[in-house]
Design an enzyme around this catalytic site. Structure first.
Site, PDB file in Angstrom:
ATOM      1  N   GLU A  81      28.741  29.400   9.650  1.00 14.83           N
ATOM      2  CA  GLU A  81      27.809  28.369   9.338  1.00 14.83           C
ATOM      3  C   GLU A  81      27.847  27.110   9.769  1.00 14.83           C
ATOM      4  O   GLU A  81      27.129  26.446  10.002  1.00 14.83           O
ATOM      5  CB  GLU A  81      28.027  28.251   7.737  1.00 14.83           C
ATOM      6  CG  GLU A  81      27.563  29.434   6.832  1.00 14.83           C
ATOM      7  CD  GLU A  81      27.951  29.200   5.220  1.00 14.83           C
ATOM      8  OE1 GLU A  81      26.948  29.365   4.853  1.00 14.83           O
ATOM      9  OE2 GLU A  81      28.871  28.845   4.937  1.00 14.83           O
ATOM     10  N   TYR A 140       5.441   8.297  -0.703  1.00 11.26           N
ATOM     11  CA  TYR A 140       6.051   9.830  -0.684  1.00 11.26           C
ATOM     12  C   TYR A 140       6.138  10.166   0.743  1.00 11.26           C
ATOM     13  O   TYR A 140       6.993  10.961   1.134  1.00 11.26           O
ATOM     14  CB  TYR A 140       5.444  10.780  -1.411  1.00 11.26           C
ATOM     15  CG  TYR A 140       4.200  10.996  -1.083  1.00 11.26           C
ATOM     16  CD1 TYR A 140       3.639  11.734  -0.043  1.00 11.26           C
ATOM     17  CD2 TYR A 140       2.845  10.431  -2.045  1.00 11.26           C
ATOM     18  CE1 TYR A 140       2.114  11.977   0.063  1.00 11.26           C
ATOM     19  CE2 TYR A 140       1.813  10.503  -1.910  1.00 11.26           C
ATOM     20  CZ  TYR A 140       1.425  11.342  -0.827  1.00 11.26           C
ATOM     21  OH  TYR A 140      -0.145  11.682  -0.636  1.00 11.26           O
ATOM     22  N   VAL A 178      26.529  22.174  -0.933  1.00 18.53           N
ATOM     23  CA  VAL A 178      25.076  21.754  -1.301  1.00 18.53           C
ATOM     24  C   VAL A 178      25.218  20.855  -2.391  1.00 18.53           C
ATOM     25  O   VAL A 178      24.324  19.821  -2.459  1.00 18.53           O
ATOM     26  CB  VAL A 178      24.314  22.872  -1.848  1.00 18.53           C
ATOM     27  CG1 VAL A 178      23.802  24.044  -0.685  1.00 18.53           C
ATOM     28  CG2 VAL A 178      24.812  23.690  -3.058  1.00 18.53           C
ATOM     29  N   GLU A 179      26.270  20.487  -3.199  1.00 19.39           N
ATOM     30  CA  GLU A 179      26.589  19.545  -4.193  1.00 19.39           C
ATOM     31  C   GLU A 179      26.556  18.023  -3.499  1.00 19.39           C
ATOM     32  O   GLU A 179      26.114  17.281  -3.853  1.00 19.39           O
ATOM     33  CB  GLU A 179      27.730  19.801  -4.821  1.00 19.39           C
ATOM     34  CG  GLU A 179      27.808  21.281  -5.832  1.00 19.39           C
ATOM     35  CD  GLU A 179      27.938  22.414  -5.055  1.00 19.39           C
ATOM     36  OE1 GLU A 179      28.092  23.419  -6.043  1.00 19.39           O
ATOM     37  OE2 GLU A 179      28.121  22.574  -4.011  1.00 19.39           O
ATOM     38  N   LYS A 229      19.283  26.790  -1.162  1.00 19.04           N
ATOM     39  CA  LYS A 229      19.664  27.455   0.146  1.00 19.04           C
ATOM     40  C   LYS A 229      19.336  28.966   0.232  1.00 19.04           C
ATOM     41  O   LYS A 229      20.024  29.973  -0.325  1.00 19.04           O
ATOM     42  CB  LYS A 229      21.248  27.230   0.279  1.00 19.04           C
ATOM     43  CG  LYS A 229      21.837  27.863   1.638  1.00 19.04           C
ATOM     44  CD  LYS A 229      23.414  27.363   1.505  1.00 19.04           C
ATOM     45  CE  LYS A 229      24.000  27.667   2.815  1.00 19.04           C
ATOM     46  NZ  LYS A 229      25.536  27.704   2.834  1.00 19.04           N
TER      47      LYS A 229
END
Length: 119
Positions: A21, A53, A72-73, A98
């Site tokens: 990864e 935005y 991801v946290e 993900k």
């Protein structure tokens, strides 16, 4: 409070724990809900009175593309902090997906809500 949202912002980044990864870019999908009072913009029809935005999306894309987090946290917390620090929003709810990270699942991820004054 009103909510301005961005749905399914697709961004490629380095994310994950495994060696393979760390050598590739993977797609993450970001959904944002940002609490912002739109009444002044609505009353005046003035774009300068609302949340840009497009600027939020461009900033989030740049941050995520440049990041190389394991979790991801960590990425989610970084995105939320960036939005709260750089844009006039009271609170942000972020969903980070993900895709295909788990066999048999369309995606996995996290949803967080952060605001000014949160610990």
């Amino acid at each position: 409070m009103d909510t301005i949202f961005i749905d399914q912002l697709a961004i490629d980044t380095v994310i994950g724990l495994y060696d393979w990864e760390r050598r590739i870019r993977q797609r993450v999908i970001v959904d944002l809900e940002m609490d912002f009072d739109i009444r002044q913009a609505a009353a005046t029809d003035d774009v300068d009175k609302t949340l840009d935005y497009k600027a939020v999306a461009k900033r989030v894309i740049a941050f995520v593309e440049a990041s190389e987090f394991d979790l991801v946290e960590t990425l989610s917390e970084g995105i939320a902090a960036l939005i709260l620090d750089e844009f006039p929003v009271a609170r942000v709810t972020l969903r980070l997906d993900k895709p295909h990270a788990l066999r048999g699942a369309k995606g996995v991820g996290i949803r967080i809500t952060r605001g000014h004054g949160d610990d």
